[in-house]
Design an enzyme around this catalytic site. Structure first.
Site, PDB file in Angstrom:
ATOM      1  N   GLY A 187     -46.187  72.770  19.670  1.00 49.53           N
ATOM      2  CA  GLY A 187     -47.349  72.263  18.730  1.00 49.53           C
ATOM      3  C   GLY A 187     -47.238  71.319  17.528  1.00 49.53           C
ATOM      4  O   GLY A 187     -46.339  70.863  17.452  1.00 49.53           O
ATOM      5  N   ASN A 188     -48.035  71.272  16.455  1.00 48.67           N
ATOM      6  CA  ASN A 188     -47.820  70.698  15.339  1.00 48.67           C
ATOM      7  C   ASN A 188     -48.576  71.133  14.189  1.00 48.67           C
ATOM      8  O   ASN A 188     -49.488  71.978  14.554  1.00 48.67           O
ATOM      9  CB  ASN A 188     -47.915  69.100  15.499  1.00 48.67           C
ATOM     10  CG  ASN A 188     -49.464  68.882  15.895  1.00 48.67           C
ATOM     11  OD1 ASN A 188     -50.233  68.929  15.169  1.00 48.67           O
ATOM     12  ND2 ASN A 188     -49.563  68.261  16.928  1.00 48.67           N
ATOM     13  N   HIS A 189     -48.547  70.760  13.066  1.00 50.02           N
ATOM     14  CA  HIS A 189     -49.078  71.175  11.795  1.00 50.02           C
ATOM     15  C   HIS A 189     -50.486  70.782  11.454  1.00 50.02           C
ATOM     16  O   HIS A 189     -50.937  71.011  10.448  1.00 50.02           O
ATOM     17  CB  HIS A 189     -48.161  70.972  10.559  1.00 50.02           C
ATOM     18  CG  HIS A 189     -47.013  71.858  10.560  1.00 50.02           C
ATOM     19  ND1 HIS A 189     -46.986  73.308  10.514  1.00 50.02           N
ATOM     20  CD2 HIS A 189     -45.701  71.332  10.769  1.00 50.02           C
ATOM     21  CE1 HIS A 189     -45.712  73.506  10.703  1.00 50.02           C
ATOM     22  NE2 HIS A 189     -44.715  72.524  10.601  1.00 50.02           N
ATOM     23  N   ALA A 240     -54.456  65.236  16.199  1.00 50.73           N
ATOM     24  CA  ALA A 240     -52.797  65.118  16.557  1.00 50.73           C
ATOM     25  C   ALA A 240     -52.482  65.537  17.891  1.00 50.73           C
ATOM     26  O   ALA A 240     -52.046  66.666  18.050  1.00 50.73           O
ATOM     27  CB  ALA A 240     -51.992  65.683  15.411  1.00 50.73           C
TER      28      ALA A 240
END
Ligand code: CTP
Length: 402
Positions: A212-214, A280
């Site tokens: 995943g990402n932030h 994102a």
């Protein structure tokens, strides 16, 4: 949430018996989250006291051009008052005040403020039935409407004279509803549909792990709110995020992976007028998802990745009427890279955030953006809250689609 929330409302009161209802009007506006200032004709103070209105509005009430305070005389600036307001409502509007408004007379503070106001002006007449249908009153209505002022018609019923007929000021709640509906009807994105992607995507490795990402989803959700405030109906496709939104114009579709976001975006794209892809999205996903939890047996673990589908580029290939907006988060050669993406993905505009700017990008409450359109015009914005940035982005889109 009312469209009047946060609006600055200037209530002008002229001398009619219906002035007693102005207290309810102030109360209703305040309850909806509006800010209210009151300006009165001197004679209207015989019908309702400034004290009642200043208490309810929590603002000083003015009726004269200046006030004597002990030795000092204070100037009540009608220009400032007129410019302060997002909308002005004259209620009750007597035949006398309407006639003066129509003729540009400004021998009291209310009239001078009216002449200075640049905002939409509503007027709610109140008078006896014969006065209401007199040709001079009809002429005042027509003249004021030709100025763009908006008539809130009187209703029929028993009048102060004891006669029954048309001339009663509309009830306060009906006046508020009238103004709310009028504003809603005139919103720039009224009747338009918008697709938004927001937040991160999670790409499963095994049943318990993911890549995943932030991304917090804050920017996308702020855009949904800003677009709804402009009247658009929104399909908000959200990756895993804690963000919440409650707005009847927003249809939220929760997804987890890039593939799910791709499918949801393509399901709704054909019916929308605008699409903003703020998510994102993971660029890669595990080639194979383990069906069982991966055990730590080896010293190292290799996970083979394969590209996800580029949702934005795929929409750029099939777009027809849609105004398509992408985001670019860059660390170097920002403008050049963003222009490259704009062209490659066939976009109408791209919103660039640079990670070199402090306060921009993921997981912050602020953002600093540059908007580049398909003619490569660049518009640079200051560091602002994501809510303010969302408003800027929507305003730029409205400018370009209208
Ligand atoms: N995007 C998308 N689907 C993907 C990847 C990105 O829809 N699979 C969208 C994002 O929502 C954003 C834009 O594409 O609006 C830019 O994403 P970004 O990752 O910055 O661009 P890429 O083209 O993936 O280029 P790179 O990662 O190499 O900078």
């Amino acid at each position: 949430m009312s469209v009047l929330r946060g609006k600055k409302i200037l209530l002008g009161i002229s001398a009619g018996i219906a002035a007693y209802k102005s207290a309810s009007l102030v109360r209703l506006f305040i309850k909806l989250g509006a800010e209210v200032k009151v300006v009165m004709t001197p004679a209207s103070k015989d019908f309702i006291t400034p004290l009642t209105l200043s208490t309810l509005s929590k603002n000083p009430v003015n009726s004269t051009f200046y006030e004597k305070e002990e030795e000092n005389e204070l100037w009540n600036n009608h220009v400032d008052l007129g410019l302060w307001a997002d909308l002005m409502l004259i209620a009750p509007a007597t035949a006398n005040t309407l006639s003066k408004m129509a003729n540009g007379t400004c021998n009291n503070l209310l009239l001078a403020t009216y002449l200075s106001a640049k905002c939409p002006v509503y007027f709610a007449p109140a008078m006896d039935l014969d006065m209401y249908i007199h040709p001079s009153t009809t002429k005042s209505f027509q003249t004021l409407q030709s100025f763009g002022n908006i008539l809130i018609p009187a209703t029929s019923g028993e009048l102060a004279s004891g006669l029954v007929g048309k001339g009663r000021m509309a009830e306060p709640q009906d006046i508020v509803t009238f103004i709310e509906n009028d504003i809603l009807e005139k919103l720039p994105l009224k009747g338009k549909k918008l697709l938004l992607t927001a937040g991160p995507t999670y790409e499963a490795i095994d049943p318990v792990r993911f890549i995943g990402n932030h991304s917090s989803g804050k920017m996308g959700f702020a855009l949904a709110e800003a677009a709804a405030n402009l009247g658009a109906e929104i399909y908000l496709i959200a990756g895993p995020t804690n963000q919440k939104i409650t707005n009847s114009l927003v249809h939220r579709i929760d997804v987890v992976s890039a593939e799910e976001m791709y499918t949801a975006a393509h399901t709704h794209f054909s019916k929308v007028d605008i699409a903003i892809l703020a998510a994102a999205v993971a660029d890669y996903k595990p080639k194979n998802i383990a069906t069982q939890k991966i055990k730590k047996k080896e010293a190292t673990l290799d996970i083979k990745l394969t590209p996800t589908k580029d949702i934005l580029a795929s929409l750029g290939e099939i777009k027809k009427q849609q105004f398509l907006v992408g985001f670019a988060l860059e660390t170097n050669n920002e403008i050049e890279n963003a222009k490259g993406k704009l062209k490659r993905k066939n976009l109408d505009a791209i919103v660039l955030n640079s990670l070199q700017d402090k306060g921009a990008g993921f997981a912050t409450d602020t953002n600093k953006i540059t908007i580049i359109d398909s003619d490569y015009n660049e518009k640079h914005f200051e560091l602002k809250s994501k809510v303010a940035v969302a408003k800027d982005i929507m305003d730029e889109i409205v400018l370009r689609i209208s």
